[in-house]
Write an enzyme that holds these catalytic residues in place. Structure first.
Site, PDB file in Angstrom:
ATOM      1  CB  CYS A   1      53.125 -86.357 -21.273  1.00  0.00           C
ATOM      2  SG  CYS A   1      54.951 -86.771 -21.149  1.00  0.00           S
TER       3      CYS A   1
ATOM      4  CG  HIS B   1      52.352 -81.598 -21.285  1.00  0.00           C
ATOM      5  ND1 HIS B   1      52.679 -82.899 -21.879  1.00  0.00           N
ATOM      6  CD2 HIS B   1      53.333 -80.790 -21.685  1.00  0.00           C
ATOM      7  CE1 HIS B   1      53.855 -82.909 -22.144  1.00  0.00           C
ATOM      8  NE2 HIS B   1      54.362 -81.583 -22.173  1.00  0.00           N
TER       9      HIS B   1
END
Length: 559
Positions: free
Chosen positions: A116, A179
């Site tokens: 990710c 993130h």
């Protein structure tokens, strides 16, 4: 540079031809940009023409939570084979299928990493993780990301897409998962975004707020609650309203901005990342279990977003692109994970299943409907293409890995380019044309595999899906992805095809490696004291927690 100039000319021509490109003053306005980024997702086939318009837990020590959390809860991700347009048989994504039928489908589109955080950093910088710092050197060829205890994040030296789009008057919002670091200096509003509703981390949990805090949810600069507290996720039933909240945030932003400024909306929802969730009306509605419920709700939400663009008469001045950050996590399939179709392995690997993604472009009146492009595309291309749409050129003081895809989108051109597959600090493979060369092969260690962590369930390929890190740099394994998309039958070393492919790929790889200047790695150091104990705004909610003693230590990445 010639490609950028050509793209700018295209943009200028489109503004002249499109009445929707006029702002309130009558001056040309660049198109809105809407990037729909799914989490670990794979896709299902387009609906037939005439369909309705838009159918309505973690380890001790400094082993970062990625692998063990995924092993315990099953971290799904959307993969290549989850959409109807890619052959998923249940056909439960009518809106995405319709988007493909009215736009352009890329069957050969790649993330920049099989995990990710590095993939998202690559999207927003247009640069490989090895260039923007989203990797680790703590061990050879190890995946790494940004759990709560990570010290690093997106460096100030990196220029992110929303920051650059400001030069063309864009207003930018991120909805969902960031993130790229959770410490104050890494906040998305410090890197070009004007608005944010979402979280800095994955929705792992719940935690006891003693050994580890629950993950915060932010509105702009301050937290407005935490997952499993103000934003509940029922792990037993899978019920959570987060996708509906993220949908409303998107709709409200579009309504506010559509008539005033060009906007950039980065809609990064994470319902397909384990623990998978969906709101009550969608639970139990899919043939594919809870993961399918989450996909159906995302599909429904995208339908509502596209319908709003049409209702506001801005659809023909809004470029929309749908893709995912990495391949489906097969370790958690089928209940908690997606499908990678015919491809080998899944998330965390540099086989096709780990990095080839579903990708759809939609721009009524500009992108010809019902098209399929075999252009090799990368998530990094969204950076360069978005700048071209805005009439901007990429920064000239650094290497940019993303291509401008406007010639492909608007003219159907195919451009020769390589795809590089990195795992941590290591170039594992490269694709050029139809041929892919593996310089290293590895799934995960025998130790983890024997514990039940399997990134390639049911897909053992002798000498390929190895559990030792195998060095093939002197004699790479080469596959023809057109004939063998599952990477099961390497070309004979003695064949003329192998020798010709090896010569072409070797030349490109040498040029890449000779020019490469790796950034300082951001994912090496962990520290329990930097977790989300006291995010900005916690005092207003009475949610501030006391951090432990600060003890930086090396992050131990096991995969």
């Amino acid at each position: 540079m010639a490609a950028v100039v050509a793209a700018t000319r295209w943009w200028q021509l489109l503004l002249v031809l499109s009445a929707a490109g006029m702002g309130a003053s009558g001056a040309p306005q660049p198109p809105n940009i809407l990037l729909l980024l799914m989490d670990d997702e794979s896709l299902p086939p387009p609906r037939a023409a005439g369909s309705p318009r838009w159918a309505p837990v973690l380890p001790d020590g400094c082993l970062c939570p990625l692998e063990n959390a995924e092993r315990r809860s099953g971290v799904p991700k959307m993969g290549w084979g989850d959409l109807g347009v890619y052959g998923e048989p249940s056909r439960e994504t009518p809106n995405l299928d319709r988007m493909a039928a009215e736009g352009l489908l890329f069957p050969n589109f790649y993330s920049a990493n099989p995990l990710c955080s590095p993939s998202r950093a690559a999207l927003l910088t247009g640069r490989l993780p090895i260039r923007n710092g989203f990797y680790t050197t703590n061990a050879h060829a190890r995946n790494a990301y940004t759990p709560q205890e990570i010290v690093g994040g997106i460096p100030d030296s990196e220029q992110l897409l929303p920051e650059l789009l400001k030069k063309a008057g864009y207003v930018s919002k991120i909805v969902g998962k960031w993130h790229l670091g959770h410490r104050p200096q890494f906040h998305p509003l410090k890197h070009g975004f004007d608005e944010w509703f979402g979280s800095p981390n994955c929705h792992f949990g719940p935690y006891d707020n003693k050994a580890r805090p629950n993950i915060p949810v932010y509105r702009d600069w301050e937290m407005v609650g935490r997952y499993y507290e103000e934003f509940p996720i029922n792990l037993k039933t899978g019920e959570a309203n987060l996708t509906q909240i993220y949908l409303q945030e998107a709709l409200d932003f579009i309504k506010r901005q559509a008539r005033h400024h060009p906007f950039f909306l980065y809609w990064a929802v994470d319902a397909t990342h384990a623990p998978v969730y969906a709101s009550k009306p969608f639970l139990g509605t899919s043939q594919r279990g809870r993961y399918g419920d989450a996909v159906r709700e995302i599909d429904d939400s995208i339908g509502k977003i596209l319908e709003l663009l049409q209702d506001l008469h801005v659809a023909d001045n809004t470029f929309v692109f749908f893709t995912s950050d990495n391949g489906a996590a097969l370790i958690s399939a089928p209940e908690q994970g997606g499908s990678n179709g015919p491809f080998l392995c899944g998330k965390q690997t540099t086989f096709e299943g780990g990095m080839r993604e579903p990708a759809l472009a939609w721009w009524p009146g500009h992108v010809t409907a019902g098209q399929v492009s075999h252009q090799l595309g990368s998530i990094m291309d969204l950076f360069t293409t978005s700048l071209a749409l805005a009439g901007l050129t990429p920064p000239s003081d650094r290497a940019i890995d993303g291509l401008n895809l406007l010639p492909t989108l608007l003219q159907g051109r195919l451009m020769d380019r390589p795809i590089f597959y990195y795992r941590g600090d290591t170039l594992m493979a490269a694709t050029l044309g139809q041929h892919k060369a593996h310089f290293w092969t590895w799934t995960n260690s025998w130790e983890n595999f024997r514990q039940g962590i399997d990134f390639c369930p049911g897909q053992n390929v002798s000498g390929v899906t190895t559990h030792n890190l195998e060095d093939h740099t002197k004699l790479p394994l080469i596959f023809h992805l057109g004939r063998d998309p599952g990477e099961r039958f390497p070309l004979s070393f003695a064949s003329a095809e192998y020798q010709e492919a090896l010569s072409r790929i070797t030349s490109v790889v040498q040029q890449h490696q000779e020019a490469l200047v790796p950034a300082q790695p951001q994912l090496n150091v962990c520290n329990w004291a930097v977790m989300n104990w006291a995010p900005p705004g916690c005092e207003k909610l009475g949610k501030c927690l006391t951090p432990p003693e600060s003890i930086p230590k090396k992050c131990l990445w096991s995969h």
